[in-house]
Write a protein that holds these residues in place. Structure first.
Motif, PDB file in Angstrom:
ATOM      1  N   GLY A 231      49.602  45.555  27.641  1.00 49.09           N
ATOM      2  CA  GLY A 231      49.348  45.296  26.237  1.00 49.09           C
ATOM      3  C   GLY A 231      49.388  46.544  25.379  1.00 49.09           C
ATOM      4  N   GLY A 232      50.201  47.514  25.768  1.00 45.53           N
ATOM      5  CA  GLY A 232      50.319  48.739  24.999  1.00 45.53           C
ATOM      6  C   GLY A 232      49.230  49.773  25.275  1.00 45.53           C
ATOM      7  N   GLU A 233      48.278  49.459  26.151  1.00 41.64           N
ATOM      8  CA  GLU A 233      47.190  50.377  26.503  1.00 41.64           C
ATOM      9  C   GLU A 233      47.460  50.996  27.867  1.00 41.64           C
ATOM     10  OE1 GLU A 233      44.369  51.053  24.696  1.00 41.64           O
ATOM     11  OE2 GLU A 233      44.972  49.715  23.068  1.00 41.64           O
ATOM     12  N   LYS A 234      47.295  52.314  27.959  1.00 40.28           N
ATOM     13  CA  LYS A 234      47.432  53.005  29.241  1.00 40.28           C
ATOM     14  C   LYS A 234      46.057  53.406  29.730  1.00 40.28           C
ATOM     15  CE  LYS A 234      52.009  54.856  28.373  1.00 40.28           C
ATOM     16  NZ  LYS A 234      52.843  56.060  28.275  1.00 40.28           N
ATOM     17  N   THR A 235      45.837  53.218  31.027  1.00 39.78           N
ATOM     18  CA  THR A 235      44.569  53.589  31.649  1.00 39.78           C
ATOM     19  C   THR A 235      44.851  54.363  32.919  1.00 39.78           C
ATOM     20  OG1 THR A 235      43.534  51.570  30.797  1.00 39.78           O
ATOM     21  CG2 THR A 235      42.404  52.686  32.594  1.00 39.78           C
ATOM     22  N   GLU A 236      44.089  55.423  33.138  1.00 40.37           N
ATOM     23  CA  GLU A 236      44.174  56.200  34.374  1.00 40.37           C
ATOM     24  C   GLU A 236      42.762  56.359  34.909  1.00 40.37           C
ATOM     25  OE1 GLU A 236      45.257  60.713  35.747  1.00 40.37           O
ATOM     26  OE2 GLU A 236      46.622  59.737  34.348  1.00 40.37           O
ATOM     27  N   LEU A 237      42.601  56.138  36.209  1.00 43.18           N
ATOM     28  CA  LEU A 237      41.281  56.262  36.810  1.00 43.18           C
ATOM     29  C   LEU A 237      41.390  56.662  38.267  1.00 43.18           C
ATOM     30  CD1 LEU A 237      40.690  53.425  38.647  1.00 43.18           C
ATOM     31  CD2 LEU A 237      40.708  52.509  36.347  1.00 43.18           C
ATOM     32  N   SER A 238      40.296  57.162  38.781  1.00 43.35           N
ATOM     33  CA  SER A 238      40.179  57.493  40.194  1.00 43.35           C
ATOM     34  C   SER A 238      39.629  56.261  40.910  1.00 43.35           C
ATOM     35  CB  SER A 238      39.211  58.665  40.356  1.00 43.35           C
ATOM     36  OG  SER A 238      38.923  58.886  41.709  1.00 43.35           O
ATOM     37  N   ALA A 239      40.162  55.965  42.088  1.00 46.23           N
ATOM     38  CA  ALA A 239      39.716  54.785  42.831  1.00 46.23           C
ATOM     39  C   ALA A 239      39.569  55.118  44.309  1.00 46.23           C
ATOM     40  CB  ALA A 239      40.709  53.637  42.657  1.00 46.23           C
ATOM     41  N   LEU A 240      38.656  54.407  44.945  1.00 47.30           N
ATOM     42  CA  LEU A 240      38.473  54.522  46.389  1.00 47.30           C
ATOM     43  C   LEU A 240      39.472  53.626  47.104  1.00 47.30           C
ATOM     44  CD1 LEU A 240      34.586  54.304  46.753  1.00 47.30           C
ATOM     45  CD2 LEU A 240      36.011  56.307  47.190  1.00 47.30           C
ATOM     46  N   VAL A 241      40.006  54.102  48.205  1.00 44.20           N
ATOM     47  CA  VAL A 241      40.860  53.275  49.044  1.00 44.20           C
ATOM     48  C   VAL A 241      39.950  52.547  50.026  1.00 44.20           C
ATOM     49  CG1 VAL A 241      42.709  53.251  50.748  1.00 44.20           C
ATOM     50  CG2 VAL A 241      42.821  54.824  48.808  1.00 44.20           C
ATOM     51  N   ASP A 242      40.094  51.220  50.085  1.00 45.52           N
ATOM     52  CA  ASP A 242      39.240  50.390  50.938  1.00 45.52           C
ATOM     53  C   ASP A 242      40.101  49.611  51.922  1.00 45.52           C
ATOM     54  OD1 ASP A 242      37.393  48.728  52.103  1.00 45.52           O
ATOM     55  OD2 ASP A 242      36.733  47.799  50.239  1.00 45.52           O
ATOM     56  N   SER A 243      40.007  49.983  53.193  1.00 42.37           N
ATOM     57  CA  SER A 243      40.801  49.288  54.212  1.00 42.37           C
ATOM     58  C   SER A 243      40.322  47.856  54.426  1.00 42.37           C
ATOM     59  CB  SER A 243      40.757  50.053  55.537  1.00 42.37           C
ATOM     60  OG  SER A 243      39.429  50.126  56.011  1.00 42.37           O
ATOM     61  N   GLY A 244      39.118  47.539  53.982  1.00 40.97           N
ATOM     62  CA  GLY A 244      38.578  46.186  54.129  1.00 40.97           C
ATOM     63  C   GLY A 244      38.882  45.274  52.953  1.00 40.97           C
ATOM     64  N   SER A 245      39.514  45.815  51.919  1.00 33.62           N
ATOM     65  CA  SER A 245      39.843  45.000  50.749  1.00 33.62           C
ATOM     66  C   SER A 245      41.137  44.233  51.013  1.00 33.62           C
ATOM     67  CB  SER A 245      40.006  45.876  49.503  1.00 33.62           C
ATOM     68  OG  SER A 245      40.343  45.074  48.398  1.00 33.62           O
ATOM     69  N   LEU A 246      40.985  42.947  51.243  1.00 37.35           N
ATOM     70  CA  LEU A 246      42.132  42.090  51.549  1.00 37.35           C
ATOM     71  C   LEU A 246      42.393  41.079  50.445  1.00 37.35           C
ATOM     72  CD1 LEU A 246      41.192  41.407  55.282  1.00 37.35           C
ATOM     73  CD2 LEU A 246      42.728  43.174  54.385  1.00 37.35           C
ATOM     74  N   VAL A 247      41.824  41.321  49.262  1.00 35.76           N
ATOM     75  CA  VAL A 247      41.926  40.377  48.148  1.00 35.76           C
ATOM     76  C   VAL A 247      43.372  40.276  47.668  1.00 35.76           C
ATOM     77  CG1 VAL A 247      41.131  39.827  45.824  1.00 35.76           C
ATOM     78  CG2 VAL A 247      39.578  40.939  47.440  1.00 35.76           C
ATOM     79  N   ARG A 248      43.820  39.043  47.511  1.00 33.63           N
ATOM     80  CA  ARG A 248      45.161  38.755  46.992  1.00 33.63           C
ATOM     81  C   ARG A 248      45.038  37.784  45.827  1.00 33.63           C
ATOM     82  NH1 ARG A 248      49.779  41.347  49.290  1.00 33.63           N
ATOM     83  NH2 ARG A 248      49.012  42.325  51.164  1.00 33.63           N
ATOM     84  N   GLU A 249      45.919  37.929  44.858  1.00 34.66           N
ATOM     85  CA  GLU A 249      45.967  36.992  43.746  1.00 34.66           C
ATOM     86  C   GLU A 249      46.563  35.705  44.294  1.00 34.66           C
ATOM     87  OE1 GLU A 249      47.394  34.635  40.764  1.00 34.66           O
ATOM     88  OE2 GLU A 249      48.877  35.878  41.768  1.00 34.66           O
ATOM     89  N   PRO A 250      45.899  34.549  44.092  1.00 41.96           N
ATOM     90  CA  PRO A 250      46.317  33.320  44.778  1.00 41.96           C
ATOM     91  C   PRO A 250      47.702  32.783  44.427  1.00 41.96           C
ATOM     92  CG  PRO A 250      44.310  32.945  43.492  1.00 41.96           C
ATOM     93  CD  PRO A 250      44.688  34.368  43.323  1.00 41.96           C
ATOM     94  N   ILE A 251      48.207  33.029  43.227  1.00 39.39           N
ATOM     95  CA  ILE A 251      49.509  32.470  42.840  1.00 39.39           C
ATOM     96  C   ILE A 251      50.658  33.305  43.382  1.00 39.39           C
ATOM     97  CG2 ILE A 251      51.032  31.900  40.893  1.00 39.39           C
ATOM     98  CD1 ILE A 251      48.447  31.295  39.293  1.00 39.39           C
ATOM     99  N   SER A 252      50.613  34.609  43.147  1.00 44.50           N
ATOM    100  CA  SER A 252      51.715  35.489  43.547  1.00 44.50           C
ATOM    101  C   SER A 252      51.521  36.129  44.910  1.00 44.50           C
ATOM    102  CB  SER A 252      51.865  36.610  42.514  1.00 44.50           C
ATOM    103  OG  SER A 252      50.710  37.450  42.550  1.00 44.50           O
TER     104      SER A 252
END
Length: 124
Positions: free
Chosen positions: A19-40
């Motif tokens: 939407g025309g907004e740029k965001t930059e952030l630091s994030a942790l890598v999580d090997s246990g994060s298996l979340v998927r968007e259900p449609i795609s």
């Protein structure tokens, strides 16, 4: 303990545009994060609401014309539904990836970082 848990935490830089907004952030890598968007079935980057100033300032998703997704999350703490969207662009440590951004309105940060990235995105 042989290893300090602080030293073993991998972090990445996440940059995304929507939407025309740029965001930059630091994030942790999580090997246990298996979340998927259900449609795609795209992997999901979970971001703290505090890391998104345009959300905090009251700008509505509809005004930004974002492709909204509802993302079910199951964790040790229970189940919840996060609001998410498909960004126009997203990169992890400078490499463009395909993923969905989900906004966690309950967590101000994740171990002092703005989000959580599934390990499948940081390995590409």
């Amino acid at each position: 303990r042989l290893f300090s848990s602080e030293k073993s935490k991998k972090t990445v830089t996440v940059c995304f545009e929507a939407g025309g907004e740029k965001t930059e952030l630091s994030a942790l890598v999580d090997s246990g994060s298996l979340v998927r968007e259900p449609i795609s079935s795209l992997p999901v980057v979970i971001v703290s609401y505090k890391a998104l100033p345009e959300i905090n300032s009251g700008i509505k998703f509809e005004e930004k014309q974002l492709r909204i997704r509802m993302i079910p999350i199951k964790s040790v703490g229970g189940e919840k539904l996060l609001t998410g969207y498909v960004p126009d662009k997203i990169s992890i440590d400078g490499k463009e990836v395909s993923a969905v951004i989900a906004i966690d309105k309950e967590n101000e940060s994740f171990g002092g970082h703005g989000g959580i990235v599934p390990s499948c995105l940081s390995e590409k």
